[in-house]
Design an enzyme around this catalytic site. Sequence first.
Site, PDB file in Angstrom:
ATOM      1  N   ASP A   1      30.373 -20.909  53.597  1.00 57.69           N
ATOM      2  CA  ASP A   1      31.020 -21.640  52.498  1.00 57.69           C
ATOM      3  C   ASP A   1      32.541 -21.692  52.637  1.00 57.69           C
ATOM      4  O   ASP A   1      33.276 -21.299  51.726  1.00 57.69           O
ATOM      5  CB  ASP A   1      30.652 -20.997  51.149  1.00 57.69           C
ATOM      6  CG  ASP A   1      29.158 -20.881  50.940  1.00 57.69           C
ATOM      7  OD1 ASP A   1      28.438 -21.777  51.396  1.00 57.69           O
ATOM      8  OD2 ASP A   1      28.720 -19.900  50.322  1.00 57.69           O
TER       9      ASP A   1
ATOM     10  N   GLU B   1      26.383 -30.078  45.740  1.00 58.07           N
ATOM     11  CA  GLU B   1      27.145 -28.856  45.455  1.00 58.07           C
ATOM     12  C   GLU B   1      28.355 -28.765  46.365  1.00 58.07           C
ATOM     13  O   GLU B   1      28.566 -29.588  47.252  1.00 58.07           O
ATOM     14  CB  GLU B   1      26.251 -27.625  45.632  1.00 58.07           C
ATOM     15  CG  GLU B   1      25.659 -27.487  47.017  1.00 58.07           C
ATOM     16  CD  GLU B   1      24.556 -26.451  47.102  1.00 58.07           C
ATOM     17  OE1 GLU B   1      24.141 -25.916  46.061  1.00 58.07           O
ATOM     18  OE2 GLU B   1      24.094 -26.185  48.229  1.00 58.07           O
TER      19      GLU B   1
END
Length: 556
Positions: free
Chosen positions: A36, A208
């Site tokens: 991420d 997302e």
Amino acid sequence: MLKKLLIALLITGSAQLTTQAQTKVNNPILAGFYPDPSIVKVNKDYYLVNSSFAYFPGIPVFHSQDLKNWKQISNVIDRPTQMNFMGDRVTRGLFAPAINYHNGTYYITCTQIDQKGNFLMSSKDPAGPWSDPIWLPQVRGIDPSLFFDGDKAYIIYNGDAPDNKPLYSGHRTIRMHEIDPLTGKLIGDNQVLVNGGVDLSKKPVWIEGPHVMKVGDWYYLYAAEGGTSVNHSEVVFRSKAVNGPYVPYEHNPILTQRDLPADRKDPITSAGHAEFVTGPDGRTYAVFLAVRPYEGNYYNTGRETFLAPVTWKNEWPVVDLGGPEIPYTFELPYKTTTVKGLPPLNGNFSYRTRFENGIDGSCLFLRTYEPGWLTFNKADGLVMKIRPETCMGKGHPSFIGKRQQHMRCEATTTVRFNPAKPNEKAGLLAFQDEHHFYFACRSKDSTGKAVVQLYRSPQKGETMELMTERTLTTPNAELNLRIKADGARYSFEYSEGGQPWKMLDGNVDGKFLSTQVAGGFIGSLFALYGTSSGEASNNKAIFRSFTYSGNDSVYK
């Protein structure tokens, strides 16, 4: 106390600089469990952060001036008073941080899943210290990031389906709310910018990791779609106004590997969760996560951070891989400075830690750090108190982890330990999570003999499964332990007092440590670990060193 333990993080050593016109870059740029990624450029400096889940310290911060050479300079969560993850499974905790900069202040937004939710932190210096979190209970969702537009700031995040009525499993939205970043106060109502994904009629899932950037007259909103596995992708939308409407790019996705043959050689898969940044040459680049499976969807190194250039096509950003597959190496078309002496983070490398000056900031504890069980001295190295907590629970055991960063690698340690009873054990873990690990350790058997043992995490209940046990012939000597990983095969070896290595078990199932088997979002670690297995103890184990070496064939 923790800052003293992490003193090696601040030591730059005798770095040497070499400048060249073109430089080969290895992918991933951050090998091992660094998922991420979020990146920001401030003047000539780049700062990058990653998810850390229930490990402590949390949210590592890296610095670079060329997108190639990276050095960890801090952890955002480095004080237990800021936050801890007691009671969380290791794959929960902190999800998807984002880093931003505005008017002299750095900001981190992130989600503490299962607990207080979204929060905001700040610092004048990315090397820290970072503030205590400002909690944002009205921001309902995950993966928040900030966007500054003139004198206004916005928080963009993955939110519930409209009216909290999903049309299908995985139906989410991208929402935006104006915010005061200094106080965390929200202004007005939130707005839905994207419903479902690129095409709601096709039931897109898990939109997302959103970011907004402005280039020229366009506002670009880009986000991951498809879930963080083999169907992962990155998609982009644009609008003339910050609050939309946002129109999707007709050739989405702009990054994915899901349509390539599954049987291709040395695959890199699951690419997505990108963020764009301007490189030193003025061109656009993307950092993103992907994985390196050794078979099918089996990988033990977790989700890692990759780099690729971005090409602009008709005012749309598209990640340019130079072909259909993410390359393991590529050339940056500008001068970079090779910095020798930095801890290695990509390609093939090896290192040795003697613990004379503490541990570095890449070392991981489980959930928090409580002083008193860990000390260092030049004569011995790392001295670990053996405590009742185990790595099978959700507490804070005597555990110090380092990431597995290659498919083919080995980790070695030297331990001096005299167990008083069979419940006392100290050694080396190959650890994926509470229910998926192997433990090579020094202990005693039921007759009091000194033994070296190999355990597997329990399949049922809370008792580890004893796989192999060998009686030690020199019970007072130091014990060397070595774990070798080769894709799906692990082996465990031991050596008494510097004598030749002996096999403890040479054919252990490495798939058991994969994310495919364990589930969740993390990667495997090698960890120094000791426990008295639920009973009180005053015993200590001494670890003289930790050595790691990785050699994957793609980096020749």
